[in-house]
Design a protein around this motif. Structure first.
Motif, PDB file in Angstrom:
ATOM      1  N   ALA A 137       0.815  -1.214   0.000  1.00 37.83           N
ATOM      2  CA  ALA A 137       0.000   0.000   0.000  1.00 37.83           C
ATOM      3  C   ALA A 137       0.849   1.264   0.000  1.00 37.83           C
ATOM      4  N   HIS A 138       2.158   1.124   0.229  1.00 35.81           N
ATOM      5  CA  HIS A 138       3.030   2.290   0.283  1.00 35.81           C
ATOM      6  C   HIS A 138       3.421   2.746  -1.126  1.00 35.81           C
ATOM      7  N   GLU A 139       3.524   4.044  -1.297  1.00 36.31           N
ATOM      8  CA  GLU A 139       3.980   4.601  -2.567  1.00 36.31           C
ATOM      9  C   GLU A 139       5.484   4.775  -2.496  1.00 36.31           C
ATOM     10  N   CYS A 140       6.213   4.027  -3.334  1.00 37.37           N
ATOM     11  CA  CYS A 140       7.667   4.038  -3.272  1.00 37.37           C
ATOM     12  C   CYS A 140       8.281   4.419  -4.617  1.00 37.37           C
ATOM     13  N   LEU A 141       9.434   5.039  -4.540  1.00 39.64           N
ATOM     14  CA  LEU A 141      10.232   5.362  -5.711  1.00 39.64           C
ATOM     15  C   LEU A 141      11.561   4.652  -5.570  1.00 39.64           C
ATOM     16  N   ARG A 142      12.010   3.979  -6.642  1.00 42.00           N
ATOM     17  CA  ARG A 142      13.262   3.229  -6.622  1.00 42.00           C
ATOM     18  C   ARG A 142      14.228   3.842  -7.619  1.00 42.00           C
ATOM     19  N   PHE A 143      15.448   4.103  -7.150  1.00 43.40           N
ATOM     20  CA  PHE A 143      16.503   4.607  -8.029  1.00 43.40           C
ATOM     21  C   PHE A 143      17.827   4.065  -7.526  1.00 43.40           C
ATOM     22  N   GLY A 144      18.656   3.589  -8.482  1.00 43.72           N
ATOM     23  CA  GLY A 144      19.916   2.972  -8.074  1.00 43.72           C
ATOM     24  C   GLY A 144      19.666   1.872  -7.068  1.00 43.72           C
ATOM     25  N   HIS A 145      20.349   1.931  -5.911  1.00 44.49           N
ATOM     26  CA  HIS A 145      20.131   0.919  -4.869  1.00 44.49           C
ATOM     27  C   HIS A 145      19.316   1.498  -3.716  1.00 44.49           C
ATOM     28  N   TRP A 146      18.533   2.538  -4.002  1.00 45.10           N
ATOM     29  CA  TRP A 146      17.734   3.196  -2.969  1.00 45.10           C
ATOM     30  C   TRP A 146      16.240   2.990  -3.193  1.00 45.10           C
ATOM     31  N   ILE A 147      15.491   2.967  -2.080  1.00 44.94           N
ATOM     32  CA  ILE A 147      14.031   2.909  -2.112  1.00 44.94           C
ATOM     33  C   ILE A 147      13.504   4.036  -1.237  1.00 44.94           C
ATOM     34  N   LEU A 148      12.814   4.980  -1.875  1.00 41.47           N
ATOM     35  CA  LEU A 148      12.234   6.121  -1.166  1.00 41.47           C
ATOM     36  C   LEU A 148      10.759   5.830  -0.921  1.00 41.47           C
ATOM     37  N   ASP A 149      10.399   5.600   0.332  1.00 41.65           N
ATOM     38  CA  ASP A 149       9.017   5.292   0.711  1.00 41.65           C
ATOM     39  C   ASP A 149       8.320   6.605   1.042  1.00 41.65           C
ATOM     40  N   ARG A 150       7.480   7.072   0.131  1.00 44.81           N
ATOM     41  CA  ARG A 150       6.812   8.363   0.307  1.00 44.81           C
ATOM     42  C   ARG A 150       5.710   8.284   1.357  1.00 44.81           C
ATOM     43  N   THR A 151       5.181   7.074   1.594  1.00 46.84           N
ATOM     44  CA  THR A 151       4.128   6.904   2.590  1.00 46.84           C
ATOM     45  C   THR A 151       4.705   6.926   3.999  1.00 46.84           C
ATOM     46  N   ALA A 152       5.755   6.134   4.213  1.00 47.30           N
ATOM     47  CA  ALA A 152       6.397   6.083   5.531  1.00 47.30           C
ATOM     48  C   ALA A 152       7.420   7.192   5.715  1.00 47.30           C
ATOM     49  N   GLY A 168      13.572  18.389   5.946  1.00 47.98           N
ATOM     50  CA  GLY A 168      13.906  19.143   4.747  1.00 47.98           C
ATOM     51  C   GLY A 168      14.622  18.308   3.707  1.00 47.98           C
ATOM     52  N   GLU A 169      15.540  17.424   4.137  1.00 48.20           N
ATOM     53  CA  GLU A 169      16.271  16.562   3.209  1.00 48.20           C
ATOM     54  C   GLU A 169      15.325  15.605   2.507  1.00 48.20           C
ATOM     55  N   PHE A 170      14.395  15.033   3.255  1.00 48.51           N
ATOM     56  CA  PHE A 170      13.443  14.099   2.635  1.00 48.51           C
ATOM     57  C   PHE A 170      12.572  14.827   1.614  1.00 48.51           C
ATOM     58  N   SER A 171      12.072  16.013   1.993  1.00 46.99           N
ATOM     59  CA  SER A 171      11.205  16.767   1.083  1.00 46.99           C
ATOM     60  C   SER A 171      11.946  17.133  -0.192  1.00 46.99           C
ATOM     61  N   LEU A 172      13.208  17.511  -0.071  1.00 49.75           N
ATOM     62  CA  LEU A 172      14.013  17.844  -1.247  1.00 49.75           C
ATOM     63  C   LEU A 172      14.205  16.626  -2.138  1.00 49.75           C
ATOM     64  N   LEU A 173      14.570  15.492  -1.544  1.00 51.68           N
ATOM     65  CA  LEU A 173      14.777  14.273  -2.322  1.00 51.68           C
ATOM     66  C   LEU A 173      13.483  13.843  -3.004  1.00 51.68           C
ATOM     67  N   GLU A 174      12.367  13.995  -2.329  1.00 51.61           N
ATOM     68  CA  GLU A 174      11.071  13.632  -2.894  1.00 51.61           C
ATOM     69  C   GLU A 174      10.768  14.478  -4.129  1.00 51.61           C
ATOM     70  N   VAL A 175      11.024  15.778  -4.037  1.00 48.34           N
ATOM     71  CA  VAL A 175      10.794  16.664  -5.184  1.00 48.34           C
ATOM     72  C   VAL A 175      11.679  16.255  -6.358  1.00 48.34           C
ATOM     73  N   ARG A 241      11.800   4.399 -10.696  1.00 51.80           N
ATOM     74  CA  ARG A 241      10.658   3.503 -10.909  1.00 51.80           C
ATOM     75  C   ARG A 241       9.681   3.583  -9.753  1.00 51.80           C
ATOM     76  N   LYS A 242       8.404   3.534 -10.076  1.00 49.15           N
ATOM     77  CA  LYS A 242       7.359   3.538  -9.060  1.00 49.15           C
ATOM     78  C   LYS A 242       6.929   2.102  -8.776  1.00 49.15           C
ATOM     79  N   ASN A 243       6.533   1.840  -7.503  1.00 46.70           N
ATOM     80  CA  ASN A 243       6.056   0.499  -7.197  1.00 46.70           C
ATOM     81  C   ASN A 243       4.625   0.334  -7.659  1.00 46.70           C
TER      82      ASN A 243
END
Length: 243
Positions: A137-152, A168-175, A241-243
């Protein structure tokens, strides 16, 4: 029989001359190349073979290449490069946002094309076929070897190790990660970043960029993801990539 070490590329183009040219050039570079002139010929190839990358014409006869690319993206994770003879910037941005990982204009430079294909395959190989488990159910973005969980609102590597990010760092990376392969000015980053501090300046963005690079880049001085565009702003290098 194809050698196991060879990457297999699928070229989808309604121009026979282009198909033959790409087949010859890419075969000489050591790739296994198969071709299709339209969607009907493309799908059986995708369904019966392991394709590592798709090169697709944006404007196929009686078919929308973007729509086909989006259908591929819904089912498969391989990189997609769009090829087109039209220079409409709107089409370029739309293609990258909807499905494509890269984009080249016809007539293209063969050396640049093969270099971009190599780069896409190399980056794609860094994304494992069986990544760590995340909540569906989480919205995630995958790039390289990282997974950015926008929900958590967390950032983890493929082994599950969580990286501590400030708000602030998370918000910047999300943008940045939601606008891959596009140059964003500092003003645009501030506008898109609802989660940044209330009082935000260009200098704040620059400081956050430096801090973020130290956390996600192997070498912050030569970043793989967050790239500076002198006089313009910053560009986040995909694919994402989006999950």
């Amino acid at each position: 029989m194809t050698e196991p070490s060879k990457k297999k590329l699928l070229v989808v183009d309604d121009d026979q001359d282009v198909r033959e040219l790409l087949c010859d050039v890419l075969s000489q570079k050591g790739y296994a190349v198969i071709t299709a002139e339209n969607g009907a010929a493309m799908w059986p190839q995708l369904q019966t073979q392991t394709i590592d990358l798709v090169l697709m014409d944006l404007f196929l006869q009686e078919e929308d290449g973007l729509q086909l690319a989006r259908q591929i993206r819904d089912q498969y994770a391989m990189p997609i490069m769009m090829l087109t003879g039209k220079g409409d910037e709107t089409d370029r941005i739309l293609g990258l946002e909807l499905a494509a990982d890269d984009y080249m204009m016809k007539p293209f430079n063969i050396r640049e094309l093969t270099a971009r294909i190599y780069a896409l395959l190399r980056r794609a190989s860094a994304i494992p076929a069986t990544p760590i488990k995340v909540e569906e159910a989480h919205e995630c973005l995958r790039f390289g070897h990282w997974i950015l969980d926008r929900t958590a609102r967390t950032l983890k590597d493929i082994h599950g190790k969580q990286i501590s990010l400030t708000h602030g760092e998370f918000s910047l990376l999300e943008v940045l990660a939601t606008h891959p392969d596009r140059v964003l000015t500092r003003e645009q980053i501030i506008d898109y970043s609802r989660g940044l501090e209330t009082e935000v300046s260009d200098r704040t963005v620059d400081v956050l960029i430096l801090r973020l690079r130290r956390k996600i880049e192997i070498n912050p001085k030569t970043p793989e993801f967050v790239k500076t565009q002198r006089g313009l702003g910053y560009l986040f290098q995909g694919p994402v990539r989006k999950n």
